[in-house]
Motif scaffolding. Structure first.
Motif, PDB file in Angstrom:
ATOM      1  N   ALA A  73      18.251   7.128 -19.547  1.00 42.85           N
ATOM      2  CA  ALA A  73      17.204   7.702 -20.636  1.00 42.85           C
ATOM      3  C   ALA A  73      17.471   6.965 -22.013  1.00 42.85           C
ATOM      4  CB  ALA A  73      17.246   9.056 -20.668  1.00 42.85           C
ATOM      5  N   LEU A  74      18.898   6.804 -22.107  1.00 44.74           N
ATOM      6  CA  LEU A  74      19.233   6.154 -23.427  1.00 44.74           C
ATOM      7  C   LEU A  74      18.451   4.916 -23.856  1.00 44.74           C
ATOM      8  CD1 LEU A  74      21.009   6.434 -26.085  1.00 44.74           C
ATOM      9  CD2 LEU A  74      22.849   5.523 -24.917  1.00 44.74           C
ATOM     10  N   MET A  75      18.898   4.071 -22.757  1.00 43.19           N
ATOM     11  CA  MET A  75      18.156   2.633 -23.009  1.00 43.19           C
ATOM     12  C   MET A  75      16.653   2.806 -23.076  1.00 43.19           C
ATOM     13  SD  MET A  75      20.807   0.918 -23.539  1.00 43.19           S
ATOM     14  CE  MET A  75      19.731  -0.624 -23.729  1.00 43.19           C
ATOM     15  N   LEU A  76      16.135   3.771 -22.352  1.00 46.25           N
ATOM     16  CA  LEU A  76      14.579   3.719 -22.377  1.00 46.25           C
ATOM     17  C   LEU A  76      14.004   4.076 -23.635  1.00 46.25           C
ATOM     18  CD1 LEU A  76      11.992   3.409 -21.145  1.00 46.25           C
ATOM     19  CD2 LEU A  76      12.333   5.497 -19.870  1.00 46.25           C
ATOM     20  N   GLY A  77      14.872   5.135 -24.227  1.00 47.20           N
ATOM     21  CA  GLY A  77      14.570   5.860 -25.238  1.00 47.20           C
ATOM     22  C   GLY A  77      14.589   4.898 -26.403  1.00 47.20           C
ATOM     23  N   LEU A  78      15.452   4.313 -26.493  1.00 47.02           N
ATOM     24  CA  LEU A  78      15.779   3.095 -27.754  1.00 47.02           C
ATOM     25  C   LEU A  78      14.683   2.192 -27.716  1.00 47.02           C
ATOM     26  CD1 LEU A  78      19.505   2.475 -27.668  1.00 47.02           C
ATOM     27  CD2 LEU A  78      18.112   4.036 -29.496  1.00 47.02           C
ATOM     28  N   GLN A  79      14.362   1.645 -26.508  1.00 51.32           N
ATOM     29  CA  GLN A  79      13.298   0.792 -26.406  1.00 51.32           C
ATOM     30  C   GLN A  79      11.921   1.050 -26.846  1.00 51.32           C
ATOM     31  OE1 GLN A  79      13.597  -0.834 -22.589  1.00 51.32           O
ATOM     32  NE2 GLN A  79      15.566  -1.667 -22.699  1.00 51.32           N
ATOM     33  N   VAL A  80      11.620   2.271 -26.257  1.00 47.00           N
ATOM     34  CA  VAL A  80      10.448   3.014 -26.921  1.00 47.00           C
ATOM     35  C   VAL A  80      10.232   3.530 -28.233  1.00 47.00           C
ATOM     36  CG1 VAL A  80       8.533   4.922 -26.096  1.00 47.00           C
ATOM     37  CG2 VAL A  80       9.978   3.629 -24.470  1.00 47.00           C
ATOM     38  N   ASP A 122      15.929   5.994 -39.313  1.00 51.17           N
ATOM     39  CA  ASP A 122      16.955   5.051 -38.684  1.00 51.17           C
ATOM     40  C   ASP A 122      17.716   5.769 -37.611  1.00 51.17           C
ATOM     41  OD1 ASP A 122      16.504   2.648 -40.054  1.00 51.17           O
ATOM     42  OD2 ASP A 122      17.325   3.569 -41.985  1.00 51.17           O
ATOM     43  N   VAL A 123      18.191   6.895 -37.782  1.00 48.93           N
ATOM     44  CA  VAL A 123      18.887   7.706 -36.774  1.00 48.93           C
ATOM     45  C   VAL A 123      18.017   7.918 -35.643  1.00 48.93           C
ATOM     46  CG1 VAL A 123      20.594   9.545 -36.406  1.00 48.93           C
ATOM     47  CG2 VAL A 123      20.700   8.448 -38.449  1.00 48.93           C
ATOM     48  N   GLN A 124      17.137   8.689 -35.738  1.00 47.75           N
ATOM     49  CA  GLN A 124      16.265   9.203 -34.645  1.00 47.75           C
ATOM     50  C   GLN A 124      15.492   7.935 -33.865  1.00 47.75           C
ATOM     51  OE1 GLN A 124      13.288  11.813 -36.267  1.00 47.75           O
ATOM     52  NE2 GLN A 124      12.775  12.677 -34.337  1.00 47.75           N
ATOM     53  N   ALA A 125      15.184   6.844 -34.696  1.00 47.27           N
ATOM     54  CA  ALA A 125      14.401   5.717 -33.933  1.00 47.27           C
ATOM     55  C   ALA A 125      15.679   4.750 -33.487  1.00 47.27           C
ATOM     56  CB  ALA A 125      13.713   4.907 -34.903  1.00 47.27           C
ATOM     57  N   GLY A 126      16.743   4.617 -33.770  1.00 41.00           N
ATOM     58  CA  GLY A 126      17.781   3.966 -33.399  1.00 41.00           C
ATOM     59  C   GLY A 126      18.139   2.923 -34.163  1.00 41.00           C
ATOM     60  N   TYR A 127      17.342   2.814 -35.337  1.00 45.67           N
ATOM     61  CA  TYR A 127      17.781   1.526 -36.056  1.00 45.67           C
ATOM     62  C   TYR A 127      19.046   1.681 -36.855  1.00 45.67           C
ATOM     63  CZ  TYR A 127      13.077  -0.233 -35.417  1.00 45.67           C
ATOM     64  OH  TYR A 127      11.970  -0.746 -34.486  1.00 45.67           O
ATOM     65  N   GLN A 150      25.092  -3.479 -47.847  1.00 46.43           N
ATOM     66  CA  GLN A 150      24.398  -3.217 -47.000  1.00 46.43           C
ATOM     67  C   GLN A 150      23.975  -1.825 -46.840  1.00 46.43           C
ATOM     68  OE1 GLN A 150      27.351  -3.609 -43.558  1.00 46.43           O
ATOM     69  NE2 GLN A 150      26.950  -6.098 -43.607  1.00 46.43           N
ATOM     70  N   ALA A 151      22.749  -1.607 -46.287  1.00 45.68           N
ATOM     71  CA  ALA A 151      21.781  -0.340 -46.214  1.00 45.68           C
ATOM     72  C   ALA A 151      21.151  -0.222 -44.991  1.00 45.68           C
ATOM     73  CB  ALA A 151      21.110  -0.111 -47.522  1.00 45.68           C
ATOM     74  N   PRO A 152      20.779   0.909 -44.637  1.00 44.11           N
ATOM     75  CA  PRO A 152      19.856   1.221 -43.299  1.00 44.11           C
ATOM     76  C   PRO A 152      18.475   0.719 -43.755  1.00 44.11           C
ATOM     77  CG  PRO A 152      20.914   3.099 -43.891  1.00 44.11           C
ATOM     78  CD  PRO A 152      21.247   2.482 -45.000  1.00 44.11           C
ATOM     79  N   MET A 153      17.878   0.188 -42.707  1.00 43.81           N
ATOM     80  CA  MET A 153      16.783  -0.744 -42.869  1.00 43.81           C
ATOM     81  C   MET A 153      15.439   0.176 -43.411  1.00 43.81           C
ATOM     82  SD  MET A 153      14.595  -2.790 -39.897  1.00 43.81           S
ATOM     83  CE  MET A 153      13.891  -1.437 -39.114  1.00 43.81           C
ATOM     84  N   PHE A 154      15.178   1.454 -42.756  1.00 41.27           N
ATOM     85  CA  PHE A 154      14.073   2.038 -43.159  1.00 41.27           C
ATOM     86  C   PHE A 154      14.494   2.848 -44.423  1.00 41.27           C
ATOM     87  CE2 PHE A 154      12.402   1.782 -38.822  1.00 41.27           C
ATOM     88  CZ  PHE A 154      11.017   1.462 -39.216  1.00 41.27           C
ATOM     89  N   GLY A 155      15.965   3.126 -44.775  1.00 37.38           N
ATOM     90  CA  GLY A 155      16.043   3.639 -45.978  1.00 37.38           C
ATOM     91  C   GLY A 155      15.844   2.893 -47.245  1.00 37.38           C
ATOM     92  N   THR A 156      15.968   1.147 -47.031  1.00 33.42           N
ATOM     93  CA  THR A 156      15.709   0.448 -47.948  1.00 33.42           C
ATOM     94  C   THR A 156      14.341   0.129 -48.054  1.00 33.42           C
ATOM     95  OG1 THR A 156      17.788  -0.718 -47.449  1.00 33.42           O
ATOM     96  CG2 THR A 156      16.290  -1.978 -48.643  1.00 33.42           C
ATOM     97  N   VAL A 171       7.596   2.197 -31.023  1.00 30.74           N
ATOM     98  CA  VAL A 171       6.342   3.182 -31.614  1.00 30.74           C
ATOM     99  C   VAL A 171       6.977   3.211 -32.923  1.00 30.74           C
ATOM    100  CG1 VAL A 171       6.015   5.855 -31.214  1.00 30.74           C
ATOM    101  CG2 VAL A 171       6.228   4.355 -29.231  1.00 30.74           C
ATOM    102  N   THR A 172       8.076   3.303 -33.713  1.00 33.30           N
ATOM    103  CA  THR A 172       8.339   3.538 -34.957  1.00 33.30           C
ATOM    104  C   THR A 172       7.622   2.756 -35.603  1.00 33.30           C
ATOM    105  OG1 THR A 172      10.311   4.519 -34.390  1.00 33.30           O
ATOM    106  CG2 THR A 172      10.200   4.021 -36.776  1.00 33.30           C
ATOM    107  N   LEU A 173       7.701   1.614 -35.589  1.00 35.84           N
ATOM    108  CA  LEU A 173       6.986   0.496 -36.146  1.00 35.84           C
ATOM    109  C   LEU A 173       5.576   0.363 -36.017  1.00 35.84           C
ATOM    110  CD1 LEU A 173       9.269  -2.884 -35.203  1.00 35.84           C
ATOM    111  CD2 LEU A 173       9.428  -1.600 -37.181  1.00 35.84           C
ATOM    112  N   PHE A 174       4.909   0.692 -35.073  1.00 35.67           N
ATOM    113  CA  PHE A 174       3.461   1.149 -34.773  1.00 35.67           C
ATOM    114  C   PHE A 174       3.018   2.054 -35.643  1.00 35.67           C
ATOM    115  CE2 PHE A 174      -0.125   2.821 -32.662  1.00 35.67           C
ATOM    116  CZ  PHE A 174      -0.965   1.610 -32.666  1.00 35.67           C
ATOM    117  N   VAL A 175       3.713   3.092 -35.608  1.00 38.87           N
ATOM    118  CA  VAL A 175       3.151   4.504 -36.282  1.00 38.87           C
ATOM    119  C   VAL A 175       3.427   4.343 -37.769  1.00 38.87           C
ATOM    120  CG1 VAL A 175       3.503   6.688 -36.477  1.00 38.87           C
ATOM    121  CG2 VAL A 175       3.686   5.814 -34.172  1.00 38.87           C
TER     122      VAL A 175
END
Length: 250
Positions: free
Chosen positions: A208-215, A99-104, A117-123, A219-223
């Motif tokens: 770099a921040l906005m581009l990194g969050l979008q990419v 969640d932290v590394q991918a921006g979620y 309330q809980a983080p998405m990938f943690g849940t 990529v996180t969902l795909f991988v």
């Protein structure tokens, strides 16, 4: 004689309920389901009564011995619950890292188990662990483990080693397995961060921040979807480690 046998059976059932209770009341994946506490207590008492019929019974007449037996049974039950708590905590921690590394981490969802309330990938990771636990017949293996422990340590004779090194070693193992379940995604995200860092040095005007969050969100969902085949065996190994923890103490 029948009264004495009934008293011994009732004492054994109550002692075994202290051993089984923490597993079905506070330990995941059972604590993730919205089952009323009254139903869980009745389930624990029913299982304890069934196990008491097949286990040797120690009738304790001394108050100090009874208090020691109650404490030892409760500690054994908490040790079994700790094994599952640590296993699912490692999955929750791995999901929070994603969640932290991918921006979620900016968004939260409602955990259906705790309704908080809980983080998405943690849940998602904890729900995946619970799904694989039941799909892999983990509940049957848990009942087999409890029956084996009752044969080895009848009601009132439970003992745990006082060395905390076994608990520390187990915690380290499950945390490593939890991170291994998302290793493929973490490597991809690290590669993306490294690539964007080089691009930001070349193109100073790039955000770099906005581009990194979008990419990284895409990529996180795909991988994650592509690495399910790698993730499932690791999570199953994590569940097996939880089931083998208490027998390894003796």
């Amino acid at each position: 004689m029948s009264i004495q046998i009934l008293t011994g059976w009732a004492m054994a059932a109550l002692l075994l309920s202290l051993r089984i209770g923490p597993v079905f009341i506070i330990a995941p994946p059972f604590s993730q389901t919205q089952v009323p506490a009254r139903v869980r207590v009745l389930l624990v008492l029913a299982l304890a009564a069934c196990f008491a019929d097949t286990a040797p019974v120690y009738v304790l007449h001394d108050g100090a011995a009874l208090a020691l037996a109650v404490a030892s049974e409760l500690l054994l039950g908490l040790a079994i619950a700790f094994a599952f708590q640590a296993a699912f905590a490692s999955l929750s921690f791995a999901g929070r890292v994603l969640d932290v590394q991918a921006g979620y981490g900016l968004a939260t969802v409602i955990d259906p188990g705790s309704r908080a309330q809980a983080p998405m990938f943690g849940t998602i990771m904890t729900m995946l662990g619970g799904l694989l636990f039941f799909a892999g017949n983990g509940h049957r293996e848990l009942l087999t483990l409890l029956a084996s422990l009752i044969r080895l340590m009848p009601a009132g004779s439970a003992r745990l080693p006082g060395d905390p090194q076994a608990f520390i070693s187990y915690f380290g193992v499950v945390m490593a397995l939890g991170l291994a379940s998302i290793a493929a995604v973490m490597v991809c995200l690290f590669t993306i961060d490294l690539t964007i860092a080089f691009l930001s040095r070349t193109l100073a005007q790039m955000n770099a921040l906005m581009l990194g969050l979008q990419v990284k969100t895409i990529v996180t969902l795909f991988v994650m979807s592509m690495s399910v085949g790698i993730m499932a065996p690791v999570v199953l190994q994590l569940m097996n480690s939880a089931l083998r923890f208490v027998p390894s103490l003796n």
